[in-house]
Design a protein around this motif. Structure first.
Motif, PDB file in Angstrom:
ATOM      1  N   ILE A 127      -7.672  72.222 -72.001  1.00  0.00           N
ATOM      2  CA  ILE A 127      -7.277  70.955 -72.714  1.00  0.00           C
ATOM      3  C   ILE A 127      -6.247  69.779 -71.590  1.00  0.00           C
ATOM      4  O   ILE A 127      -5.817  70.543 -71.079  1.00  0.00           O
ATOM      5  N   ASN A 128      -6.710  68.790 -71.737  1.00  0.00           N
ATOM      6  CA  ASN A 128      -6.171  67.688 -71.183  1.00  0.00           C
ATOM      7  C   ASN A 128      -4.062  67.876 -71.122  1.00  0.00           C
ATOM      8  O   ASN A 128      -4.287  66.775 -72.175  1.00  0.00           O
ATOM      9  N   VAL A 129      -3.973  68.162 -70.810  1.00  0.00           N
ATOM     10  CA  VAL A 129      -2.447  68.327 -71.406  1.00  0.00           C
ATOM     11  C   VAL A 129      -1.858  66.845 -70.528  1.00  0.00           C
ATOM     12  O   VAL A 129      -0.814  66.554 -71.883  1.00  0.00           O
ATOM     13  N   TYR A 130      -1.930  66.129 -69.772  1.00  0.00           N
ATOM     14  CA  TYR A 130      -1.563  64.868 -69.122  1.00  0.00           C
ATOM     15  C   TYR A 130      -1.697  64.147 -70.527  1.00  0.00           C
ATOM     16  O   TYR A 130      -0.772  63.212 -71.170  1.00  0.00           O
ATOM     17  N   GLY A 131      -3.436  64.077 -70.782  1.00  0.00           N
ATOM     18  CA  GLY A 131      -3.581  63.525 -71.757  1.00  0.00           C
ATOM     19  C   GLY A 131      -2.682  63.556 -73.314  1.00  0.00           C
ATOM     20  O   GLY A 131      -2.811  62.066 -73.756  1.00  0.00           O
ATOM     21  N   TYR A 132      -2.293  64.270 -73.552  1.00  0.00           N
ATOM     22  CA  TYR A 132      -2.212  64.572 -74.527  1.00  0.00           C
ATOM     23  C   TYR A 132      -0.748  64.209 -74.729  1.00  0.00           C
ATOM     24  O   TYR A 132       0.050  63.582 -75.859  1.00  0.00           O
ATOM     25  N   LYS A 133      -0.040  64.861 -73.989  1.00  0.00           N
ATOM     26  CA  LYS A 133       1.293  64.038 -73.283  1.00  0.00           C
ATOM     27  C   LYS A 133       1.555  62.547 -73.880  1.00  0.00           C
ATOM     28  O   LYS A 133       1.974  62.194 -73.953  1.00  0.00           O
ATOM     29  N   TYR A 134       0.330  61.956 -72.803  1.00  0.00           N
ATOM     30  CA  TYR A 134       0.274  60.296 -73.206  1.00  0.00           C
ATOM     31  C   TYR A 134       0.297  59.822 -74.306  1.00  0.00           C
ATOM     32  O   TYR A 134       0.687  59.446 -74.868  1.00  0.00           O
ATOM     33  N   ALA A 135      -0.817  60.314 -75.174  1.00  0.00           N
ATOM     34  CA  ALA A 135      -1.128  60.350 -76.880  1.00  0.00           C
ATOM     35  C   ALA A 135       0.437  59.635 -77.346  1.00  0.00           C
ATOM     36  O   ALA A 135       0.431  59.850 -78.207  1.00  0.00           O
ATOM     37  N   GLY A 136       1.096  61.459 -77.911  1.00  0.00           N
ATOM     38  CA  GLY A 136       2.135  61.841 -77.704  1.00  0.00           C
ATOM     39  C   GLY A 136       3.295  60.326 -77.966  1.00  0.00           C
ATOM     40  O   GLY A 136       3.991  60.313 -78.748  1.00  0.00           O
ATOM     41  N   VAL A 137       3.497  59.983 -76.361  1.00  0.00           N
ATOM     42  CA  VAL A 137       4.154  59.558 -76.198  1.00  0.00           C
ATOM     43  C   VAL A 137       4.212  57.561 -76.598  1.00  0.00           C
ATOM     44  O   VAL A 137       4.618  57.174 -76.851  1.00  0.00           O
ATOM     45  N   LEU A 138       2.881  57.806 -76.561  1.00  0.00           N
ATOM     46  CA  LEU A 138       2.184  55.920 -76.671  1.00  0.00           C
ATOM     47  C   LEU A 138       2.491  55.992 -78.386  1.00  0.00           C
ATOM     48  O   LEU A 138       2.238  54.479 -78.443  1.00  0.00           O
ATOM     49  N   LEU A 139       2.069  57.186 -79.411  1.00  0.00           N
ATOM     50  CA  LEU A 139       1.849  56.846 -80.231  1.00  0.00           C
ATOM     51  C   LEU A 139       3.556  56.941 -80.957  1.00  0.00           C
ATOM     52  O   LEU A 139       3.762  55.942 -82.042  1.00  0.00           O
ATOM     53  N   SER A 140       4.614  57.597 -80.137  1.00  0.00           N
ATOM     54  CA  SER A 140       5.592  57.001 -80.289  1.00  0.00           C
ATOM     55  C   SER A 140       6.534  55.886 -80.463  1.00  0.00           C
ATOM     56  O   SER A 140       6.668  55.682 -81.066  1.00  0.00           O
ATOM     57  N   GLY A 141       6.034  55.054 -79.347  1.00  0.00           N
ATOM     58  CA  GLY A 141       5.899  53.417 -79.260  1.00  0.00           C
ATOM     59  C   GLY A 141       5.575  53.250 -80.270  1.00  0.00           C
ATOM     60  O   GLY A 141       6.133  51.974 -80.644  1.00  0.00           O
ATOM     61  N   LEU A 142       4.080  53.775 -80.050  1.00  0.00           N
ATOM     62  CA  LEU A 142       3.732  52.500 -81.384  1.00  0.00           C
ATOM     63  C   LEU A 142       4.422  52.284 -82.779  1.00  0.00           C
ATOM     64  O   LEU A 142       4.485  51.723 -83.213  1.00  0.00           O
ATOM     65  N   LEU A 143       4.626  53.558 -83.203  1.00  0.00           N
ATOM     66  CA  LEU A 143       5.411  53.720 -84.483  1.00  0.00           C
ATOM     67  C   LEU A 143       6.933  53.801 -83.548  1.00  0.00           C
ATOM     68  O   LEU A 143       7.031  53.081 -84.919  1.00  0.00           O
ATOM     69  N   GLY A 144       7.546  53.528 -83.151  1.00  0.00           N
ATOM     70  CA  GLY A 144       8.910  53.432 -83.276  1.00  0.00           C
ATOM     71  C   GLY A 144       9.118  52.212 -82.988  1.00  0.00           C
ATOM     72  O   GLY A 144      10.384  50.902 -83.804  1.00  0.00           O
ATOM     73  N   GLY A 145       7.920  50.741 -82.526  1.00  0.00           N
ATOM     74  CA  GLY A 145       7.438  49.151 -81.970  1.00  0.00           C
ATOM     75  C   GLY A 145       7.921  48.780 -83.381  1.00  0.00           C
ATOM     76  O   GLY A 145       8.486  47.983 -84.208  1.00  0.00           O
TER      77      GLY A 145
END
Lengths: 385, 318
Positions: B196-214
């Protein structure tokens, strides 16, 4: 790539962070067609140009030194005390309350009493997350963040509803304290052109030495640092990690509380409604991170940040650049400090035989038994569970 | 005021105040399930609120009624941008998660107020022309009692937020993406071993939090505050983080907690109009979300309710 030794690298990383932080600020200013040179020079003039400006800068550095020391003590024990602003607020209102309640006591009783009560208020506020962490394993990061807001609302409530009405001039501010409780010193104010500089500065300098002494020369300090490095080993060596956790948070809270005390008894001489967390909380954290927790580092970075804060006001009037650029610079500096790993890549460490050995040992353990050794990330207090 | 209209007032103001919290708290669950602690939610909301208000003021004439909705997209993109800073710092550059999140919280208010001053030459924007306002569901609002309480003159964003929370739960607990996201937050080494692409999933998680937080910040600005200043977002991001923990890192739990915290917030504002509530000092209602969160953390003592590898940096071995 530069070859440097470990101590030099320790100094170079913060210095480079500072330079990069100012660079980010300059770029932002250039984008909005402000002149960075003009802004930074009027900042320096605003902070250091006159004797009263220097006084204000030193005045601003005082609470920052206290909160930064508070942060550094807790982080030596492996905790992230984000509750500095709440603890400082508790110290502020506590000391003002005592000062207003007994305005006619002689100075040599009232002033120490008010300072003590303020420190105690900070200590109690910080003890809550300490106790919860020690006995329930609750993340102090969350608890301190939450307590910041509880203290914020509570302080307004206490002032408006619990304090006797005669203490207040309006719903939003208390009376000024009597001269018996003030930290201001007339000779000092006169020396610095009537600025709000006060005796708190001397307390801060004493605290710098005292914290260095406690952390480096006493059993308590040794225990705090040792629990911070490895709680399991410390427990095995017969230290009570619970007691140490609570003591480190109490010590941290006392220092943060004193930060609030010097704001109350020194700078403002009263308490007034706060609408947001005290900025000395997060700024103190920034000072400590930049000063990498050492007393000299905290003193220097405390002065640097207060030059920014006080100079920022001069910059706004002198060069017409919004004050907020200062906080952008501060945030950028801390960002670069936080990614010190990347900045460290710029340098090749000059390896002595000793560090070489440690380095090889490290790689061995990390490849073979990384899951067995206690997770050293835990000491940073970032673990939320 | 009769009983039904009183309940209707409580429910509608609860929904209005909860909506930004739901978006942000659900966003937080994505980040934390990927193992990145996000105390920067507050700063992300600030940037969301700021960008939404600026977009709304600039384009209200062009887009008319659609403006607030388009502003959500803009705010989401800005949220992603600011959270990318947190992502790069924590995922690639090995920064401490709390420090990096705090940087976001320091940077966002400074940057946004600086931009407001640079653009409008004053510290506070004007009031926006197009806000979300109230919405009555056609048909549903005709149902006696229930229709008046839940579907008449209510906030449509709240219902969208609830749907998003349910979708987020489904994504996190019923899809392959969610399973992998959570595995990265629980045990990145094991996940990496399985390819599993660990860094990729971490990016997905953080960026999704940015999307919804924004988006959360944008909703707050366009349905509650109506303008932007330094005092627009004060603590909502932290309440959202509290809601996420209170809901035990489950999007639906976080939504429930956000509704409850929104209720507490709205009571401290409309409480004066309600008999009984007006006697409770507002300080109790203001403090309730924070105190309850601490209590919940204490009560779940020792139980690791959060993702196991949360807050640790994963360094891929060569």
């Amino acid at each position: 790539m530069l070859r440097v030794s470990q101590p030099v690298k320790k100094i170079l990383v913060p210095l480079i962070s500072i330079i990069l932080g100012f660079l980010v600020g300059a770029i932002v200013m250039l984008i909005f067609s402000y002149s960075p040179m003009q802004a930074y020079s009027s900042m320096l003039r605003g902070a250091l140009g006159t004797s009263s400006a220097i006084g204000e800068t030193l005045r601003q550095a005082t609470p920052l030194i206290f909160t930064a020391l508070g942060f550094s003590v807790a982080s030596s024990a492996g905790f992230f005390n984000i509750g500095l602003s709440g603890q400082a607020l508790a110290g502020w209102i506590g000391s003002i309350w005592i000062a207003l309640a007994f305005p006619n006591l002689p100075t040599y009783i009232l002033l120490p009493l008010a300072i003590l009560v303020g420190a105690l208020a900070g200590a109690i506020t910080a003890a809550v997350p300490g106790v919860l962490r020690a006995f329930f394993g609750t993340s102090e990061v969350i608890v301190t963040i939450m307590l910041n807001y509880v203290v914020l609302y509570l302080s307004t409530y206490l002032m408006q509803n619990i304090m006797p009405k005669s203490f207040r001039t309006s719903q939003d501010a208390t009376q000024s304290i009597s001269a018996h409780a003030s930290l201001r010193m007339s000779w000092l104010s006169d020396l610095f052109g009537g600025s709000r500089i006060n005796g708190g500065l001397f307390l801060a300098l004493i605290a710098l030495v005292a914290v260095w002494f406690i952390m480096k020369k006493t059993t308590l300090g040794f225990e705090i640092r040792s629990v911070g490095m490895n709680p399991f080993a410390s427990e095995y060596a017969g230290m009570s990690s619970k007691r140490t956790i609570i003591m480190s948070m109490v010590l941290s809270g006392i220092l943060a509380g004193l930060g609030g005390v010097v704001e109350g008894l020194g700078t403002y001489q009263n308490f007034f409604t706060q609408t947001a967390s005290l900025s000395i909380g997060f700024d103190g954290m920034a000072v400590s991170l930049l000063g990498s927790g050492s007393s000299v580092g905290i003193l220097l970075s405390g002065i640097l940040f207060s030059v920014l804060k006080i100079g920022g006001l001069g910059m706004q009037t002198g060069a017409g650049v919004p004050f907020e650029i200062v906080n952008i610079v501060v945030a950028s500096i801390i960002f670069f400090v936080a990614i010190d790993y990347v900045i460290g890549l710029l340098f090749k460490q000059r390896q002595t035989r000793e560090t070489e050995q440690i380095a090889t040992q490290k790689t061995q353990t990390s490849t073979t038994t990384s899951s067995d050794i206690p997770d050293n990330q835990e000491k940073k207090g970032g673990r939320i569970s | 005021m009769n009983m039904v209209s009183m309940i209707a007032l409580i429910v509608s103001s609860m929904l209005v105040f909860s909506t930004p919290l739901i978006f942000t708290a659900v966003g937080g669950t994505f980040s934390e399930h990927s193992g990145v602690v996000n105390v920067g939610l507050e700063g992300i909301m600030v940037m969301g609120a700021f960008s939404a208000v600026v977009f709304n003021l600039t384009f209200a004439d062009t887009f008319g009624k659609a403006t607030p909705w388009l502003a959500l997209i803009v705010a989401g993109v800005v949220g992603i941008a600011i959270s990318a800073l947190h992502a790069v710092a924590t995922i690639n550059f090995r920064a401490d998660h709390i420090v990096s999140g705090t940087v976001i919280n320091l940077l966002a208010p400074a940057l946004s107020v600086f931009l407001v001053k640079a653009i409008y030459a004053k510290g506070q924007t004007d009031n926006i022309a197009q806000s979300f306002g109230y919405f009555s569901f056609p048909g549903l609002s005709k149902i006696p009692v229930i229709g008046q309480i839940f579907f008449k003159n209510t906030s449509v964003m709240a219902y969208i937020a609830i749907v998003i929370a349910i979708i987020a739960w489904w994504i996190q607990f019923r899809t392959k993406f969610g399973l992998r996201l959570r595995s990265v937050g629980e045990n990145p080494q094991a996940a990496d071993t399985l390819g599993i692409n660990v860094y990729g999933y971490k990016y997905a998680g953080v960026l999704l939090s940015g999307l919804l937080g924004g988006i959360g910040g944008a909703v707050f600005a366009q349905s509650i505050s109506g303008n932007f200043s330094a005092g627009t977002i004060v603590g909502q991001g932290f309440i959202s983080m509290a809601a996420m923990i209170f809901g035990k890192w489950n999007p639906i739990g976080a939504m429930g907690a956000a509704l409850f915290f929104g209720f507490a917030q709205s009571l401290s504002i409309i409480g004066g109009q309600l008999p009984g509530i007006s006697k409770i000092p507002s300080v109790y209602l203001q403090c309730a979300p924070y105190v309850l969160t601490i209590l919940v953390l204490v009560l779940f003592l020792g139980k690791a309710v959060g993702p196991k590898a949360n807050g640790t940096n994963y360094i891929k071995s060569k």
